[in-house]
Design a protein around this motif. Structure first.
Motif, PDB file in Angstrom:
ATOM      1  N   UNK A   5       2.917   6.167  -3.410  1.00  0.00           N
ATOM      2  CA  UNK A   5       3.933   7.111  -3.894  1.00  0.00           C
ATOM      3  C   UNK A   5       3.586   7.703  -5.256  1.00  0.00           C
ATOM      4  N   UNK A   6       3.231   6.889  -6.251  1.00  0.00           N
ATOM      5  CA  UNK A   6       2.845   7.470  -7.556  1.00  0.00           C
ATOM      6  C   UNK A   6       1.369   7.864  -7.623  1.00  0.00           C
ATOM      7  N   UNK A   7       0.705   7.890  -6.457  1.00  0.00           N
ATOM      8  CA  UNK A   7      -0.710   8.271  -6.357  1.00  0.00           C
ATOM      9  C   UNK A   7      -1.620   7.319  -7.136  1.00  0.00           C
ATOM     10  N   UNK A   8      -1.288   6.041  -7.117  1.00  0.00           N
ATOM     11  CA  UNK A   8      -2.125   5.059  -7.790  1.00  0.00           C
ATOM     12  C   UNK A   8      -3.326   4.640  -6.943  1.00  0.00           C
ATOM     13  N   UNK A   9      -3.345   5.039  -5.691  1.00  0.00           N
ATOM     14  CA  UNK A   9      -4.476   4.731  -4.817  1.00  0.00           C
ATOM     15  C   UNK A   9      -4.894   6.023  -4.118  1.00  0.00           C
ATOM     16  N   UNK A  10      -6.132   6.109  -3.631  1.00  0.00           N
ATOM     17  CA  UNK A  10      -6.600   7.327  -2.967  1.00  0.00           C
ATOM     18  C   UNK A  10      -5.703   7.709  -1.784  1.00  0.00           C
ATOM     19  N   UNK A  11      -5.508   9.001  -1.634  1.00  0.00           N
ATOM     20  CA  UNK A  11      -4.695   9.496  -0.528  1.00  0.00           C
ATOM     21  C   UNK A  11      -3.261   9.765  -0.898  1.00  0.00           C
ATOM     22  N   UNK A  56      -1.350   8.462   2.217  1.00  0.00           N
ATOM     23  CA  UNK A  56      -1.547   7.026   2.450  1.00  0.00           C
ATOM     24  C   UNK A  56      -0.212   6.348   2.700  1.00  0.00           C
ATOM     25  N   UNK A  57       0.812   6.724   1.924  1.00  0.00           N
ATOM     26  CA  UNK A  57       2.151   6.172   2.116  1.00  0.00           C
ATOM     27  C   UNK A  57       2.675   6.489   3.512  1.00  0.00           C
ATOM     28  N   UNK A  58       2.483   7.728   3.943  1.00  0.00           N
ATOM     29  CA  UNK A  58       2.960   8.127   5.269  1.00  0.00           C
ATOM     30  C   UNK A  58       2.271   7.331   6.368  1.00  0.00           C
ATOM     31  N   UNK A  59       0.947   7.214   6.284  1.00  0.00           N
ATOM     32  CA  UNK A  59       0.184   6.501   7.322  1.00  0.00           C
ATOM     33  C   UNK A  59       0.567   5.033   7.368  1.00  0.00           C
ATOM     34  N   UNK A  60       0.641   4.379   6.191  1.00  0.00           N
ATOM     35  CA  UNK A  60       0.975   2.958   6.178  1.00  0.00           C
ATOM     36  C   UNK A  60       2.417   2.709   6.618  1.00  0.00           C
ATOM     37  N   UNK A  61       3.323   3.645   6.325  1.00  0.00           N
ATOM     38  CA  UNK A  61       4.701   3.513   6.803  1.00  0.00           C
ATOM     39  C   UNK A  61       4.754   3.570   8.326  1.00  0.00           C
ATOM     40  N   UNK A  62       3.981   4.492   8.899  1.00  0.00           N
ATOM     41  CA  UNK A  62       3.918   4.578  10.368  1.00  0.00           C
ATOM     42  C   UNK A  62       3.298   3.314  10.962  1.00  0.00           C
ATOM     43  N   UNK A  63       2.279   2.775  10.294  1.00  0.00           N
ATOM     44  CA  UNK A  63       1.673   1.532  10.764  1.00  0.00           C
ATOM     45  C   UNK A  63       2.658   0.372  10.697  1.00  0.00           C
ATOM     46  N   UNK A  64       3.475   0.342   9.646  1.00  0.00           N
ATOM     47  CA  UNK A  64       4.472  -0.714   9.510  1.00  0.00           C
ATOM     48  C   UNK A  64       5.514  -0.619  10.628  1.00  0.00           C
ATOM     49  N   UNK A  65       5.971   0.587  10.911  1.00  0.00           N
ATOM     50  CA  UNK A  65       6.922   0.778  12.009  1.00  0.00           C
ATOM     51  C   UNK A  65       6.289   0.350  13.334  1.00  0.00           C
ATOM     52  N   UNK A  66       5.018   0.710  13.505  1.00  0.00           N
ATOM     53  CA  UNK A  66       4.312   0.310  14.717  1.00  0.00           C
ATOM     54  C   UNK A  66       4.183  -1.199  14.835  1.00  0.00           C
ATOM     55  N   UNK A  67       3.917  -1.878  13.713  1.00  0.00           N
ATOM     56  CA  UNK A  67       3.799  -3.332  13.709  1.00  0.00           C
ATOM     57  C   UNK A  67       5.119  -3.980  14.106  1.00  0.00           C
ATOM     58  N   UNK A  68       6.222  -3.486  13.541  1.00  0.00           N
ATOM     59  CA  UNK A  68       7.538  -4.036  13.878  1.00  0.00           C
ATOM     60  C   UNK A  68       7.851  -3.832  15.360  1.00  0.00           C
ATOM     61  N   UNK A  69       7.579  -2.614  15.871  1.00  0.00           N
ATOM     62  CA  UNK A  69       7.821  -2.330  17.287  1.00  0.00           C
ATOM     63  C   UNK A  69       6.949  -3.213  18.181  1.00  0.00           C
ATOM     64  N   UNK A  70       5.707  -3.409  17.759  1.00  0.00           N
ATOM     65  CA  UNK A  70       4.773  -4.264  18.501  1.00  0.00           C
ATOM     66  C   UNK A  70       5.289  -5.700  18.578  1.00  0.00           C
ATOM     67  N   UNK A  71       5.799  -6.213  17.482  1.00  0.00           N
ATOM     68  CA  UNK A  71       6.325  -7.578  17.457  1.00  0.00           C
ATOM     69  C   UNK A  71       7.567  -7.717  18.331  1.00  0.00           C
ATOM     70  N   UNK A  72       8.449  -6.736  18.282  1.00  0.00           N
ATOM     71  CA  UNK A  72       9.661  -6.781  19.106  1.00  0.00           C
ATOM     72  C   UNK A  72       9.300  -6.760  20.585  1.00  0.00           C
ATOM     73  N   UNK A 102       0.835  -1.204   0.000  1.00  0.00           N
ATOM     74  CA  UNK A 102       0.000   0.000   0.000  1.00  0.00           C
ATOM     75  C   UNK A 102       0.869   1.254   0.000  1.00  0.00           C
ATOM     76  N   UNK A 103       1.948   1.229   0.795  1.00  0.00           N
ATOM     77  CA  UNK A 103       2.849   2.393   0.840  1.00  0.00           C
ATOM     78  C   UNK A 103       3.467   2.660  -0.520  1.00  0.00           C
TER      79      UNK A 103
END
Length: 220
Positions: A39-45, A49-65, A34-35
């Motif tokens: 970037x090329x604006x192929x999806x809404x946002x 959208x890239x920024x939000x999903x990147x933050x979610x990915x970082x959060x997921x990694x931190x959550x797993x650790x 999704x991120x």
């Protein structure tokens, strides 16, 4: 408790698989996709959208650790009044088997896996070696995910009296469940390993606790 529920969810996402891959890996892959599409604006946002999903990915990694470092369980030590078993019972007999649930690093043949809250039995052999014998059953999660087929069956954990460094009583929380428990710290191949043993009855915890400490007491 929310804390222990999150830890259980992290364990389920990490251990259950869909098409041979753990669910947390599928989730991470989806967030990356999704991120990239944003970037090329192929999806809404677009880039938002890239920024939000990147933050979610970082959060997921931190959550797993965080969950992995907690061994996917919450252990709360009990007070000084319960630092020693109330019973003065002796060692278990070799034929005794006590039903428990166990968390820690299990082995079978040349394989080693970390499992949480497995149904198991605690035994002590005539040699005084302690054994935890657990069974991994077939199970599903969210209808589509399954436990890896090659892990179904019996798994074992062994430790010698001289390997035991510390035994701590407490309450162990896993999801919505809480049980009286022992946290056993052992030496293992020049490292430390932690084993969590949980019990349905306080009497069983007292028996195992006395048995583990019996060797230390008998050498004093």
């Amino acid at each position: 408790m929310l804390h222990s529920r999150l830890l259980k969810i992290a364990y389920q996402l990490h251990r259950y698989e869909c098409n041979g891959r753990p669910l947390d890996r599928w989730l991470g892959t989806l967030l990356v996709l999704i991120a990239l599409l944003g970037l090329p604006r192929w999806i809404p946002g677009g880039r938002w959208t890239t920024l939000v999903t990147t933050l979610l990915l970082i959060g997921l990694i931190a959550f797993e650790i965080w969950a992995r470092r907690s061994a996917y369980v919450r252990f709360v030590q009990q007070g000084e009044a319960t630092r020693h078993p109330r019973s003065d019972g002796g060692a278990l007999r070799p034929e005794d088997k006590i039903a428990i649930r166990a968390t820690g690093q299990f082995e079978v043949e040349d394989r080693s896996r970390f499992f949480v809250n497995l149904q198991a039995y605690f035994r002590t052999f005539a040699t005084r070696e302690h054994a935890v014998m657990a069974y991994v059953p077939r199970s599903r999660f969210l209808w589509m995910a399954r436990w890896p087929e090659n892990e179904i069956g019996m798994w074992y954990m062994f430790f010698l009296p001289e390997d035991v460094m510390n035994v701590e009583p407490g309450l162990l929380y896993f999801g919505d469940e809480s049980s009286p428990a022992l946290r056993v710290t052992c030496r293992h191949e020049e490292r430390q390993k932690t084993v969590y043993l949980t019990f349905s009855h306080e009497e069983d915890r007292q028996r195992v606790w006395c048995d583990i400490l019996w060797d230390a007491a008998s050498t004093q």
